[in-house]
Design a protein around this motif. Sequence first.
Motif, PDB file in Angstrom:
ATOM      1  N   ALA A  39      13.066 -36.257  31.216  1.00 57.21           N
ATOM      2  CA  ALA A  39      13.466 -37.615  30.872  1.00 57.21           C
ATOM      3  C   ALA A  39      12.635 -38.075  29.684  1.00 57.21           C
ATOM      4  CB  ALA A  39      13.246 -38.552  32.056  1.00 57.21           C
ATOM      5  N   ASN A  40      13.225 -38.904  28.890  1.00 58.12           N
ATOM      6  CA  ASN A  40      12.503 -39.577  27.812  1.00 58.12           C
ATOM      7  C   ASN A  40      12.306 -41.016  28.259  1.00 58.12           C
ATOM      8  OD1 ASN A  40      12.625 -37.445  25.707  1.00 58.12           O
ATOM      9  ND2 ASN A  40      14.800 -37.712  26.056  1.00 58.12           N
ATOM     10  N   TYR A  41      11.192 -41.610  27.860  1.00 58.16           N
ATOM     11  CA  TYR A  41      10.963 -42.985  28.291  1.00 58.16           C
ATOM     12  C   TYR A  41      10.176 -43.757  27.255  1.00 58.16           C
ATOM     13  CZ  TYR A  41       5.999 -42.444  29.313  1.00 58.16           C
ATOM     14  OH  TYR A  41       4.643 -42.255  29.199  1.00 58.16           O
ATOM     15  N   ILE A  42      10.316 -45.058  27.339  1.00 58.82           N
ATOM     16  CA  ILE A  42       9.425 -45.978  26.648  1.00 58.82           C
ATOM     17  C   ILE A  42       9.042 -47.036  27.666  1.00 58.82           C
ATOM     18  CG2 ILE A  42      10.318 -45.598  24.325  1.00 58.82           C
ATOM     19  CD1 ILE A  42      11.817 -48.249  24.606  1.00 58.82           C
ATOM     20  N   SER A  43       7.924 -47.674  27.425  1.00 54.38           N
ATOM     21  CA  SER A  43       7.435 -48.650  28.388  1.00 54.38           C
ATOM     22  C   SER A  43       6.512 -49.633  27.702  1.00 54.38           C
ATOM     23  CB  SER A  43       6.674 -47.921  29.498  1.00 54.38           C
ATOM     24  OG  SER A  43       6.092 -48.844  30.379  1.00 54.38           O
ATOM     25  N   THR A  44       6.463 -50.828  28.245  1.00 51.01           N
ATOM     26  CA  THR A  44       5.466 -51.790  27.791  1.00 51.01           C
ATOM     27  C   THR A  44       4.203 -51.686  28.635  1.00 51.01           C
ATOM     28  OG1 THR A  44       6.475 -53.480  29.189  1.00 51.01           O
ATOM     29  CG2 THR A  44       7.132 -53.446  26.862  1.00 51.01           C
ATOM     30  N   ALA A  45       4.257 -50.880  29.681  1.00 49.76           N
ATOM     31  CA  ALA A  45       3.099 -50.704  30.566  1.00 49.76           C
ATOM     32  C   ALA A  45       2.224 -49.559  30.055  1.00 49.76           C
ATOM     33  CB  ALA A  45       3.575 -50.378  31.980  1.00 49.76           C
ATOM     34  N   CYS A  46       0.954 -49.605  30.402  1.00 50.54           N
ATOM     35  CA  CYS A  46       0.094 -48.464  30.108  1.00 50.54           C
ATOM     36  C   CYS A  46       0.540 -47.306  30.991  1.00 50.54           C
ATOM     37  CB  CYS A  46      -1.375 -48.809  30.341  1.00 50.54           C
ATOM     38  SG  CYS A  46      -1.819 -49.097  32.064  1.00 50.54           S
ATOM     39  N   ARG A  47       0.187 -46.093  30.629  1.00 51.80           N
ATOM     40  CA  ARG A  47       0.653 -44.895  31.330  1.00 51.80           C
ATOM     41  C   ARG A  47       0.343 -44.958  32.825  1.00 51.80           C
ATOM     42  NH1 ARG A  47       2.034 -39.557  29.978  1.00 51.80           N
ATOM     43  NH2 ARG A  47       1.809 -40.118  27.804  1.00 51.80           N
ATOM     44  N   GLU A  48      -0.860 -45.374  33.189  1.00 51.99           N
ATOM     45  CA  GLU A  48      -1.244 -45.417  34.606  1.00 51.99           C
ATOM     46  C   GLU A  48      -0.370 -46.385  35.395  1.00 51.99           C
ATOM     47  OE1 GLU A  48      -3.493 -45.873  32.072  1.00 51.99           O
ATOM     48  OE2 GLU A  48      -4.332 -43.840  32.133  1.00 51.99           O
ATOM     49  N   ASP A  49      -0.112 -47.558  34.834  1.00 52.47           N
ATOM     50  CA  ASP A  49       0.751 -48.529  35.516  1.00 52.47           C
ATOM     51  C   ASP A  49       2.186 -48.031  35.590  1.00 52.47           C
ATOM     52  OD1 ASP A  49      -1.336 -50.268  35.990  1.00 52.47           O
ATOM     53  OD2 ASP A  49      -0.869 -51.580  34.286  1.00 52.47           O
ATOM     54  N   ALA A  50       2.667 -47.398  34.521  1.00 53.40           N
ATOM     55  CA  ALA A  50       4.034 -46.866  34.523  1.00 53.40           C
ATOM     56  C   ALA A  50       4.194 -45.830  35.636  1.00 53.40           C
ATOM     57  CB  ALA A  50       4.373 -46.261  33.158  1.00 53.40           C
ATOM     58  N   ILE A  51       3.217 -44.940  35.770  1.00 49.74           N
ATOM     59  CA  ILE A  51       3.270 -43.928  36.825  1.00 49.74           C
ATOM     60  C   ILE A  51       3.279 -44.591  38.196  1.00 49.74           C
ATOM     61  CG2 ILE A  51       1.961 -42.066  37.932  1.00 49.74           C
ATOM     62  CD1 ILE A  51       1.068 -41.277  35.042  1.00 49.74           C
ATOM     63  N   LYS A  52       2.441 -45.594  38.384  1.00 48.99           N
ATOM     64  CA  LYS A  52       2.383 -46.321  39.670  1.00 48.99           C
ATOM     65  C   LYS A  52       3.746 -46.935  39.995  1.00 48.99           C
ATOM     66  CE  LYS A  52       0.687 -50.634  41.278  1.00 48.99           C
ATOM     67  NZ  LYS A  52       0.038 -51.837  40.871  1.00 48.99           N
ATOM     68  N   PHE A  53       4.342 -47.624  39.039  1.00 48.42           N
ATOM     69  CA  PHE A  53       5.626 -48.283  39.288  1.00 48.42           C
ATOM     70  C   PHE A  53       6.745 -47.258  39.511  1.00 48.42           C
ATOM     71  CE2 PHE A  53       3.485 -51.770  36.836  1.00 48.42           C
ATOM     72  CZ  PHE A  53       3.291 -52.582  37.933  1.00 48.42           C
ATOM     73  N   LEU A  54       6.713 -46.156  38.777  1.00 49.26           N
ATOM     74  CA  LEU A  54       7.724 -45.118  38.976  1.00 49.26           C
ATOM     75  C   LEU A  54       7.608 -44.484  40.358  1.00 49.26           C
ATOM     76  CD1 LEU A  54       7.691 -43.472  35.445  1.00 49.26           C
ATOM     77  CD2 LEU A  54       9.608 -44.704  36.490  1.00 49.26           C
ATOM     78  N   ARG A  55       6.376 -44.245  40.805  1.00 47.60           N
ATOM     79  CA  ARG A  55       6.186 -43.683  42.156  1.00 47.60           C
ATOM     80  C   ARG A  55       6.675 -44.648  43.224  1.00 47.60           C
ATOM     81  NH1 ARG A  55       0.455 -40.904  40.929  1.00 47.60           N
ATOM     82  NH2 ARG A  55       1.307 -38.898  40.291  1.00 47.60           N
ATOM     83  N   GLU A  56       6.345 -45.928  43.072  1.00 47.65           N
ATOM     84  CA  GLU A  56       6.811 -46.932  44.040  1.00 47.65           C
ATOM     85  C   GLU A  56       8.336 -47.003  44.050  1.00 47.65           C
ATOM     86  OE1 GLU A  56       4.879 -50.569  42.931  1.00 47.65           O
ATOM     87  OE2 GLU A  56       2.911 -49.866  43.580  1.00 47.65           O
ATOM     88  N   THR A  57       8.943 -46.927  42.890  1.00 50.99           N
ATOM     89  CA  THR A  57      10.399 -46.976  42.795  1.00 50.99           C
ATOM     90  C   THR A  57      11.021 -45.734  43.419  1.00 50.99           C
ATOM     91  OG1 THR A  57      10.274 -48.333  40.809  1.00 50.99           O
ATOM     92  CG2 THR A  57      12.336 -47.164  41.194  1.00 50.99           C
ATOM     93  N   ALA A  58      10.461 -44.565  43.138  1.00 56.07           N
ATOM     94  CA  ALA A  58      10.971 -43.323  43.729  1.00 56.07           C
ATOM     95  C   ALA A  58      10.888 -43.384  45.252  1.00 56.07           C
ATOM     96  CB  ALA A  58      10.194 -42.121  43.198  1.00 56.07           C
ATOM     97  N   PHE A  59       9.796 -43.914  45.776  1.00 51.13           N
ATOM     98  CA  PHE A  59       9.642 -44.033  47.230  1.00 51.13           C
ATOM     99  C   PHE A  59      10.747 -44.920  47.806  1.00 51.13           C
ATOM    100  CE2 PHE A  59       8.164 -46.188  51.021  1.00 51.13           C
ATOM    101  CZ  PHE A  59       7.713 -45.136  51.804  1.00 51.13           C
ATOM    102  N   ARG A  60      10.969 -46.089  47.179  1.00 51.44           N
ATOM    103  CA  ARG A  60      12.009 -46.997  47.669  1.00 51.44           C
ATOM    104  C   ARG A  60      13.398 -46.355  47.594  1.00 51.44           C
ATOM    105  NH1 ARG A  60       9.548 -50.676  44.331  1.00 51.44           N
ATOM    106  NH2 ARG A  60      11.457 -50.958  43.153  1.00 51.44           N
TER     107      ARG A  60
END
Length: 66
Positions: A39-60
């Motif tokens: 996947a390609n991505y862009i984000s306004t979050a720092c990498r660590e926060d982006a990973i955290k939010f992606l993991r939480e989303t994947a779990f849900r």
Amino acid sequence: MKETATLLRRIGDAIKKECPKDIGFILLTFNFYEKEGRANYISTACREDAIKFLRETAFRLEHKQD
């Protein structure tokens, strides 16, 4: 790949323009037809926060909590 990066930047700029300053976003793109791709991505979050939010989303999504 360069075309995808340009497209993501344009879309990201439009999203940032429309969102309040306290709203972040992560935009993912991928090719439907690749069995294993990336996947390609862009984000306004720092990498660590982006990973955290992606993991939480994947779990849900995995637990049908969306």
